[in-house]
Design a protein around this motif. Structure first.
Motif, PDB file in Angstrom:
ATOM      1  N   GLY A  87      -1.158 -48.374  28.736  1.00 44.38           N
ATOM      2  CA  GLY A  87       0.230 -48.274  29.155  1.00 44.38           C
ATOM      3  C   GLY A  87       0.845 -49.587  29.590  1.00 44.38           C
ATOM      4  O   GLY A  87       2.076 -49.649  29.757  1.00 44.38           O
ATOM      5  N   GLN A  88       0.034 -50.618  29.772  1.00 46.87           N
ATOM      6  CA  GLN A  88       0.605 -51.880  30.236  1.00 46.87           C
ATOM      7  C   GLN A  88       0.226 -53.077  29.376  1.00 46.87           C
ATOM      8  O   GLN A  88       0.408 -54.225  29.793  1.00 46.87           O
ATOM      9  CB  GLN A  88       0.201 -52.126  31.695  1.00 46.87           C
ATOM     10  N   LEU A  89      -0.287 -52.839  28.176  1.00 48.71           N
ATOM     11  CA  LEU A  89      -0.588 -53.950  27.275  1.00 48.71           C
ATOM     12  C   LEU A  89       0.697 -54.629  26.812  1.00 48.71           C
ATOM     13  O   LEU A  89       1.716 -53.970  26.590  1.00 48.71           O
ATOM     14  CB  LEU A  89      -1.383 -53.450  26.059  1.00 48.71           C
ATOM     15  N   GLU A  90       0.631 -55.932  26.674  1.00 48.35           N
ATOM     16  CA  GLU A  90       1.799 -56.687  26.220  1.00 48.35           C
ATOM     17  C   GLU A  90       2.089 -56.397  24.747  1.00 48.35           C
ATOM     18  O   GLU A  90       1.250 -55.855  24.019  1.00 48.35           O
ATOM     19  CB  GLU A  90       1.551 -58.192  26.409  1.00 48.35           C
ATOM     20  N   GLU A  91       3.292 -56.762  24.316  1.00 44.16           N
ATOM     21  CA  GLU A  91       3.715 -56.462  22.950  1.00 44.16           C
ATOM     22  C   GLU A  91       2.926 -57.239  21.905  1.00 44.16           C
ATOM     23  O   GLU A  91       2.929 -56.868  20.727  1.00 44.16           O
ATOM     24  CB  GLU A  91       5.209 -56.750  22.795  1.00 44.16           C
ATOM     25  N   ASP A  92       2.264 -58.320  22.320  1.00 44.96           N
ATOM     26  CA  ASP A  92       1.497 -59.087  21.338  1.00 44.96           C
ATOM     27  C   ASP A  92       0.083 -58.542  21.152  1.00 44.96           C
ATOM     28  O   ASP A  92      -0.754 -59.172  20.507  1.00 44.96           O
ATOM     29  CB  ASP A  92       1.432 -60.566  21.748  1.00 44.96           C
ATOM     30  N   ILE A  93      -0.177 -57.355  21.707  1.00 38.25           N
ATOM     31  CA  ILE A  93      -1.465 -56.686  21.533  1.00 38.25           C
ATOM     32  C   ILE A  93      -1.264 -55.421  20.714  1.00 38.25           C
ATOM     33  O   ILE A  93      -0.398 -54.601  21.006  1.00 38.25           O
ATOM     34  CB  ILE A  93      -2.100 -56.303  22.891  1.00 38.25           C
ATOM     35  N   THR A  94      -2.049 -55.269  19.666  1.00 35.79           N
ATOM     36  CA  THR A  94      -2.049 -54.034  18.879  1.00 35.79           C
ATOM     37  C   THR A  94      -3.309 -53.254  19.214  1.00 35.79           C
ATOM     38  O   THR A  94      -4.414 -53.664  18.859  1.00 35.79           O
ATOM     39  CB  THR A  94      -2.026 -54.344  17.371  1.00 35.79           C
ATOM     40  N   PRO A  95      -3.173 -52.133  19.936  1.00 35.62           N
ATOM     41  CA  PRO A  95      -4.366 -51.383  20.347  1.00 35.62           C
ATOM     42  C   PRO A  95      -4.764 -50.307  19.349  1.00 35.62           C
ATOM     43  O   PRO A  95      -3.929 -49.772  18.612  1.00 35.62           O
ATOM     44  CB  PRO A  95      -3.917 -50.746  21.662  1.00 35.62           C
ATOM     45  N   GLY A  96      -6.037 -50.007  19.337  1.00 37.85           N
ATOM     46  CA  GLY A  96      -6.559 -48.885  18.565  1.00 37.85           C
ATOM     47  C   GLY A  96      -7.586 -48.159  19.408  1.00 37.85           C
ATOM     48  O   GLY A  96      -8.531 -48.789  19.901  1.00 37.85           O
ATOM     49  N   LEU A  97      -7.387 -46.855  19.628  1.00 39.17           N
ATOM     50  CA  LEU A  97      -8.294 -46.061  20.468  1.00 39.17           C
ATOM     51  C   LEU A  97      -9.113 -45.131  19.594  1.00 39.17           C
ATOM     52  O   LEU A  97      -8.565 -44.315  18.852  1.00 39.17           O
ATOM     53  CB  LEU A  97      -7.502 -45.262  21.496  1.00 39.17           C
ATOM     54  N   ILE A  98     -10.429 -45.268  19.665  1.00 41.04           N
ATOM     55  CA  ILE A  98     -11.355 -44.416  18.910  1.00 41.04           C
ATOM     56  C   ILE A  98     -12.171 -43.617  19.910  1.00 41.04           C
ATOM     57  O   ILE A  98     -12.989 -44.175  20.648  1.00 41.04           O
ATOM     58  CB  ILE A  98     -12.291 -45.245  17.996  1.00 41.04           C
ATOM     59  N   SER A  99     -11.919 -42.308  19.973  1.00 38.90           N
ATOM     60  CA  SER A  99     -12.567 -41.489  21.001  1.00 38.90           C
ATOM     61  C   SER A  99     -13.737 -40.669  20.487  1.00 38.90           C
ATOM     62  O   SER A  99     -14.627 -40.320  21.252  1.00 38.90           O
ATOM     63  CB  SER A  99     -11.532 -40.538  21.627  1.00 38.90           C
ATOM     64  N   ASN A 100     -13.736 -40.326  19.220  1.00 36.84           N
ATOM     65  CA  ASN A 100     -14.778 -39.440  18.706  1.00 36.84           C
ATOM     66  C   ASN A 100     -15.274 -39.908  17.346  1.00 36.84           C
ATOM     67  O   ASN A 100     -15.349 -39.134  16.387  1.00 36.84           O
ATOM     68  CB  ASN A 100     -14.254 -38.003  18.589  1.00 36.84           C
ATOM     69  N   ALA A 101     -15.597 -41.184  17.266  1.00 38.77           N
ATOM     70  CA  ALA A 101     -16.050 -41.721  15.981  1.00 38.77           C
ATOM     71  C   ALA A 101     -17.366 -41.106  15.563  1.00 38.77           C
ATOM     72  O   ALA A 101     -18.256 -40.891  16.384  1.00 38.77           O
ATOM     73  CB  ALA A 101     -16.193 -43.239  16.078  1.00 38.77           C
ATOM     74  N   HIS A 102     -17.481 -40.825  14.269  1.00 39.12           N
ATOM     75  CA  HIS A 102     -18.740 -40.313  13.738  1.00 39.12           C
ATOM     76  C   HIS A 102     -19.717 -41.462  13.535  1.00 39.12           C
ATOM     77  O   HIS A 102     -19.372 -42.639  13.617  1.00 39.12           O
ATOM     78  CB  HIS A 102     -18.493 -39.577  12.421  1.00 39.12           C
ATOM     79  N   ARG A 103     -20.932 -41.115  13.212  1.00 44.82           N
ATOM     80  CA  ARG A 103     -21.986 -42.117  13.212  1.00 44.82           C
ATOM     81  C   ARG A 103     -22.175 -42.832  11.879  1.00 44.82           C
ATOM     82  O   ARG A 103     -22.691 -43.925  11.833  1.00 44.82           O
ATOM     83  CB  ARG A 103     -23.325 -41.452  13.588  1.00 44.82           C
ATOM     84  N   SER A 104     -21.805 -42.222  10.787  1.00 44.69           N
ATOM     85  CA  SER A 104     -22.150 -42.810   9.505  1.00 44.69           C
ATOM     86  C   SER A 104     -21.307 -44.045   9.224  1.00 44.69           C
ATOM     87  O   SER A 104     -20.215 -44.222   9.753  1.00 44.69           O
ATOM     88  CB  SER A 104     -21.966 -41.792   8.374  1.00 44.69           C
TER      89      SER A 104
END
Length: 305
Positions: free
Chosen positions: A70-87
């Motif tokens: 919620g407070q990352l600056e505009e020059d940061i592109t975030p990606g959230l991976i919560s349930n990645a599979h293993r393969s």
């Protein structure tokens, strides 16, 4: 009107204070939480290749992530991976999905990797850095963690295109520190382990959430807070569960204060399953099981016999 609405009105609150959903508005800044968040911020600002945050189930790791996002600056592109599979192929697909990059899942691995590389380069050209956050990272296999580490190879000596934040339960630290994961461990620039809360912090935590929800912070007696600490081992998620039931019980009793007896009634009725999981994990070895129904409890003298 639901029972939740009724107990909110009964206590003069504006919303439920102990919801289980990660809500940054309710974030309680205990000293360990302040330090964990400082490590997260430092990792992003210092362009650390990998930042690692660990903690027991329910200690507030996901809430800290939501606050960071919620407070990352505009020059940061975030990606959230919560349930990645293993393969292998699926891991890259999860990363691309988190970044909003369209890719055919049937693409060969090399083409998927090139898709990611092209995206990172385009973000860098636009003066943006990509931060990938892997929540519940302890669920990844060692092979998947190694693949995650290899993403940092895209960075050059001077320029950072992608940063990684690994968040998970304590076993994540063990996985990263294993001898065959040495290359991954060496790229962890900052890390922090988030512990459970002690007795005094639990009392302050309960009062804080009540005040945020429009209460006075004094709706729980000191003795009730002590019993809640004992029954939950200071883990926020379990505290929320037990406090919610205790407020419902207080409402049905017509009480404006949650007493120790009310909390004990919740435990004796067996509606709070959290204590059972803690006993299974060995975290409440010295705490008498109160969640058993009265007819199931065995007096100490009978146990001794």
């Amino acid at each position: 009107m639901s029972s939740n609405d009724l107990y909110i009105e009964h206590f003069g609150l504006t919303e439920r204070p102990f919801t289980l959903l990660p809500d940054p508005e309710f974030l309680f800044w205990s000293e360990p939480h302040k330090r964990a968040f400082m490590v997260l911020e430092f990792g992003v600002l210092s362009q650390a290749p990998i930042t690692l945050i660990s903690g027991e189930i329910g200690t507030g790791k996901t809430t800290l992530i939501q606050r960071l996002l919620g407070q990352l600056e505009e020059d940061i592109t975030p990606g959230l991976i919560s349930n990645a599979h293993r393969s292998r192929g699926e891991m890259l697909q999860w990363v691309l999905n988190a970044l909003g990059v369209e890719a055919n899942p049937r693409m060969p691995y090399v083409q998927l990797f090139q898709k990611l590389t092209d995206f990172l380069i385009s973000e860098y050209a636009a003066s943006r850095r990509v931060v990938l956050i892997f929540d519940e990272a302890q669920n990844l296999s060692r092979e998947a963690l190694e693949e995650v580490r290899m993403l940092t190879n895209i960075n050059s000596n001077k320029d950072v295109l992608v940063q990684l934040i690994l968040v998970g339960q304590p076993e994540l630290r063990d996985m990263v520190l294993a001898p065959n994961m040495r290359q991954l461990a060496q790229r962890v620039a900052s890390s922090f382990h988030l512990p459970s809360m002690n007795h005094d912090v639990v009392k302050d935590y309960i009062a804080h959430r009540l005040r945020v929800a429009g209460g006075t912070g004094e709706e729980f007696s000191d003795a009730a807070s002590t019993l809640i600490f004992q029954a939950t081992a200071g883990i926020p998620r379990l505290i929320n569960q037990l406090c919610e039931f205790a407020m419902l019980y207080a409402w049905t009793d017509g009480s404006k204060v949650v007493s120790e007896n009310i909390v004990q009634s919740v435990l004796q009725d067996g509606v709070f399953f959290g204590a059972e999981t803690l006993h299974e994990d060995g975290k409440l070895e010295n705490f008498q099981v109160l969640s058993l129904r009265p007819e199931e409890r065995v007096p100490p003298e009978e146990k001794a016999g």
